[in-house]
Write a protein that holds these residues in place. Structure first.
Motif: not given
Length: 112
Positions: A20-23, A44-46, A51-53, A103-105
């Motif tokens: 979460a911190k990295e994102l 953007s959508i991503g 933020k949701r992730i 997208w967290g990846h």
């Protein structure tokens, strides 16, 4: 918790390899905000998904809603689909990687 729900959660956590911190830190960068499809506003959508992730990563598994699970499935689908489109060569400073990171990846995490 049903087997399908557990499977969706496990797949989400397998795809999202950023903390979460990295994102959160990544989403504040110009690179993060420079990629992705934009609809009516500037974000953007991503980027919105990122933020949701972050919110999902802070939640306890027992607190996930059906909407949360739906978003997790969307994330898994995006990461798999976009990962399959990897360009050739060094991808470190590419829009392809930046989009995945929204997208967290991070496709380079663990490979450096």
């Amino acid at each position: 918790m049903s087997k399908d729900v557990k499977s969706a959660i496990d797949e989400f956590h397998a795809c999202v390899n950023m903390t979460a911190k990295e994102l959160e830190s990544w989403l504040k960068t110009e690179e993060s905000q420079s990629v992705g499809q934009k609809k009516d506003d500037d974000e953007s959508i991503g980027h919105k998904s990122g933020k949701r992730i972050v919110e999902l990563l802070h939640k306890k598994k027992d607190d996930y809603t059906d909407d949360d699970l739906s978003h997790m499935k969307k994330v898994v689908s995006y990461v798999h689909r976009h990962s399959a489109q990897q360009p050739e060569g060094d991808v470190e400073d590419t829009h392809w990687r930046y989009s995945l990171m929204n997208w967290g990846h991070d496709p380079l995490k663990g490979k450096k």
